[in-house]
Scaffold this active site. Structure first.
Site, PDB file in Angstrom:
ATOM      1  N   ARG A  44       0.719  -1.682   0.003  1.00  0.00           N
ATOM      2  CA  ARG A  44      -0.254  -0.234  -0.107  1.00  0.00           C
ATOM      3  C   ARG A  44       1.045   1.268  -0.376  1.00  0.00           C
ATOM      4  O   ARG A  44       2.509   1.412  -0.117  1.00  0.00           O
ATOM      5  CB  ARG A  44      -0.923  -0.056   1.440  1.00  0.00           C
ATOM      6  CG  ARG A  44      -0.026  -0.176   2.833  1.00  0.00           C
ATOM      7  CD  ARG A  44      -0.570   0.406   3.524  1.00  0.00           C
ATOM      8  NE  ARG A  44      -0.501   2.020   3.639  1.00  0.00           N
ATOM      9  CZ  ARG A  44       0.673   2.482   4.123  1.00  0.00           C
ATOM     10  NH1 ARG A  44       1.749   1.633   3.675  1.00  0.00           N
ATOM     11  NH2 ARG A  44       0.789   3.487   3.473  1.00  0.00           N
ATOM     12  N   GLY A  45       0.453   2.135  -0.351  1.00  0.00           N
ATOM     13  CA  GLY A  45       0.679   3.745  -0.639  1.00  0.00           C
ATOM     14  C   GLY A  45       1.060   3.748  -1.432  1.00  0.00           C
ATOM     15  O   GLY A  45       2.154   2.725  -2.508  1.00  0.00           O
ATOM     16  N   ALA A  46       0.821   5.162  -2.324  1.00  0.00           N
ATOM     17  CA  ALA A  46       0.600   5.724  -3.672  1.00  0.00           C
ATOM     18  C   ALA A  46       2.215   4.961  -3.855  1.00  0.00           C
ATOM     19  O   ALA A  46       2.260   4.286  -5.719  1.00  0.00           O
ATOM     20  CB  ALA A  46       0.764   7.282  -3.676  1.00  0.00           C
ATOM     21  N   ARG A  81      -7.785  -0.369  -7.732  1.00  0.00           N
ATOM     22  CA  ARG A  81      -7.175  -0.178  -6.571  1.00  0.00           C
ATOM     23  C   ARG A  81      -7.849   1.558  -7.225  1.00  0.00           C
ATOM     24  O   ARG A  81      -6.821   1.943  -7.544  1.00  0.00           O
ATOM     25  CB  ARG A  81      -6.514   0.515  -5.602  1.00  0.00           C
ATOM     26  CG  ARG A  81      -6.232  -0.685  -4.461  1.00  0.00           C
ATOM     27  CD  ARG A  81      -5.513  -0.129  -2.980  1.00  0.00           C
ATOM     28  NE  ARG A  81      -6.453   0.558  -2.144  1.00  0.00           N
ATOM     29  CZ  ARG A  81      -5.652   1.425  -1.581  1.00  0.00           C
ATOM     30  NH1 ARG A  81      -4.268   1.226  -0.647  1.00  0.00           N
ATOM     31  NH2 ARG A  81      -6.597   2.009   0.351  1.00  0.00           N
ATOM     32  N   GLN A 185      -3.001   2.622   9.894  1.00  0.00           N
ATOM     33  CA  GLN A 185      -1.576   2.607   9.334  1.00  0.00           C
ATOM     34  C   GLN A 185      -0.732   3.926  10.148  1.00  0.00           C
ATOM     35  O   GLN A 185       0.747   3.838  10.264  1.00  0.00           O
ATOM     36  CB  GLN A 185      -1.637   3.064   7.834  1.00  0.00           C
ATOM     37  CG  GLN A 185      -2.251   1.912   7.106  1.00  0.00           C
ATOM     38  CD  GLN A 185      -4.045   2.209   6.919  1.00  0.00           C
ATOM     39  OE1 GLN A 185      -3.970   3.246   7.389  1.00  0.00           O
ATOM     40  NE2 GLN A 185      -4.584   2.252   5.391  1.00  0.00           N
ATOM     41  N   ASP A 226      -2.164  10.837  -2.845  1.00  0.00           N
ATOM     42  CA  ASP A 226      -2.867   9.411  -3.675  1.00  0.00           C
ATOM     43  C   ASP A 226      -2.589   9.997  -4.564  1.00  0.00           C
ATOM     44  O   ASP A 226      -2.469   9.097  -5.954  1.00  0.00           O
ATOM     45  CB  ASP A 226      -3.628   8.735  -2.875  1.00  0.00           C
ATOM     46  CG  ASP A 226      -2.997   8.258  -1.872  1.00  0.00           C
ATOM     47  OD1 ASP A 226      -2.937   8.610  -0.857  1.00  0.00           O
ATOM     48  OD2 ASP A 226      -2.454   6.769  -1.953  1.00  0.00           O
ATOM     49  N   ASN A 236      -5.813  11.825   0.122  1.00  0.00           N
ATOM     50  CA  ASN A 236      -4.712  11.374   0.744  1.00  0.00           C
ATOM     51  C   ASN A 236      -6.026  10.840   1.460  1.00  0.00           C
ATOM     52  O   ASN A 236      -6.893  11.001   2.296  1.00  0.00           O
ATOM     53  CB  ASN A 236      -3.931  12.667   1.498  1.00  0.00           C
ATOM     54  CG  ASN A 236      -2.906  11.566   1.970  1.00  0.00           C
ATOM     55  OD1 ASN A 236      -2.330  10.455   1.269  1.00  0.00           O
ATOM     56  ND2 ASN A 236      -2.325  11.776   3.257  1.00  0.00           N
ATOM     57  N   LYS A 237      -5.447  10.270   2.479  1.00  0.00           N
ATOM     58  CA  LYS A 237      -6.084   9.416   3.418  1.00  0.00           C
ATOM     59  C   LYS A 237      -7.098   9.665   4.390  1.00  0.00           C
ATOM     60  O   LYS A 237      -6.967  11.584   4.596  1.00  0.00           O
ATOM     61  CB  LYS A 237      -5.013   8.648   4.419  1.00  0.00           C
ATOM     62  CG  LYS A 237      -5.069   7.769   5.092  1.00  0.00           C
ATOM     63  CD  LYS A 237      -6.034   6.531   5.126  1.00  0.00           C
ATOM     64  CE  LYS A 237      -5.520   5.624   4.197  1.00  0.00           C
ATOM     65  NZ  LYS A 237      -6.448   4.718   3.219  1.00  0.00           N
TER      66      LYS A 237
END
Ligand code: MRU
Length: 340
Positions: A44-46, A81, A185, A226, A236-237
């Protein structure tokens, strides 16, 4: 340690669902396993998703019987995703070499991996210089959301990479990660990374972040991204937007850190960014323990969009765009990728 890499004809990746208890690598050789690992956030994570996308095309190319089937498989991978543009960017870049054969695709994917490593070092340096110019104290206190460290990239991180650089330069007073419900996270991954670095930090629950900014607890907020739209609006998150609102009210700089590969000039504004809804299971339970009554309906956006007018600056591996001073992504030229 590399979060994601290519070894022995397959992809090695840290299974992030097991952290902080267990640090374990997975060796992935099947496309369906990679897609599942992306969707369950094992990787995960862009920026890490960009590398996963490109290495995934290398997997596809290695076993493809024909170009058309390979393209259909790549489409499934790029849609695993929707919000982080890096995933489709990594897939598309590797896919451009498909007709040259599997070795060319792998070369492109490994180039993306290597560029990510350099980009993170560069963002750390650009970002640390920016904080020095914005923060008047000797040592900085920095709030952050989600995980934007080595686990979200190949080696070093974006927003957390800046915090790491400040720490290595000796002027981090304290990092303040918020825990980042629903999948934690911030608590599971960022706290773990900060502990590994030996950096000073205290963890906050998400809802404490805005209030603590109002109380003057942090000198800056750093987030990853992201997808950054052409006008600077940043996905973003979930939880980033509320920190941005609070930061503006408190007069605290709010800084986005992301590689150029996260900038999506084809998307005009944040309104056009698709936000992944991850369904009920993550909301009605915490790590498998039910917290809401059976049958509870939910809303679960994995990301939010911070409008550009709440952002002080965007730091990439090639430039700093001072949004608060009227600069835009289109108006600021690229500089060098910094190594020192
Ligand atoms: O759902 P996740 O964990 O993939 O979300 C990650 C984030 O929102 C990060 O902040 C973003 O991808 C930048 S990572 C350097």
């Amino acid at each position: 340690m590399r979060t994601i890499d290519w070894n022995d004809g397959g992809i090695d990746l840290v299974d992030q669902t097991l952290l902080p208890e267990t640090l374990e690598m997975r060796h992935v050789t099947e496309l369906d396993d990679l897609i599942r690992d992306i969707q369950r956030l094992a990787v995960r994570g862009a920026p890490a998703l960009g590398v996963a996308g490109a290495l995934g095309v290398a997997l596809i190319a290695a076993s493809a019987t024909d170009v058309e089937t390979a393209r259909v498989d790549a489409k499934r991978l790029r849609e695993a995703r929707p919000t982080a543009v890096n995933l489709s960017w990594g897939v598309d870049r590797a896919l451009k070499r498909l007709e040259e054969g599997p070795q060319a695709v792998l070369e492109e994917a490994l180039a993306i991996r290597d560029e990510d490593i350099l980009a993170c070092t560069s963002m750390g340096l650009y970002g640390a210089d920016l904080v020095r110019s914005l923060v008047s104290r000797d040592k900085a206190r920095v709030m952050t959301v989600c995980n934007t460290g080595g686990l979200a990239t190949v080696e070093r991180g974006t927003a957390l990479g800046v915090i790491q650089t400040i720490f290595e330069q000796g002027w981090l007073k304290e990092a303040q990660p918020i825990e980042t419900r629903p999948l934690l996270q911030g608590a599971r991954l960022t706290a773990w990374e900060l502990q590994q670095m030996g950096a000073p930090f205290r963890l906050l629950v998400d809802s404490a972040g805005p209030f603590m900014l109002a109380r003057g607890s942090a000198d800056a907020v750093f987030i990853g991204a992201d997808r950054i739209a052409a006008n600077g609006d940043t996905a973003n998150k979930i939880g980033s937007f509320s920190l941005a609102l609070a930061a503006q009210r408190a007069g605290v700089p709010f800084i986005v850190v992301a590689p150029e590969s996260t900038v999506d000039m084809a998307t005009a504004s944040g309104d056009d960014i698709e936000i992944e809804d991850r369904g009920s299971a993550e909301v009605v339970a915490i790590q498998g323990v039910r917290t809401a009554p059976e049958g509870t309906d939910t809303i679960n956006p994995a990301f939010d969009v911070t409008p550009h007018d709440l952002i002080t600056a965007i730091v990439t591996d090639r430039r700093v765009i001072n949004i608060a001073h009227g600069e835009t992504l289109a108006s600021v030229d690229y500089g060098p990728t910094r190594t020192s």
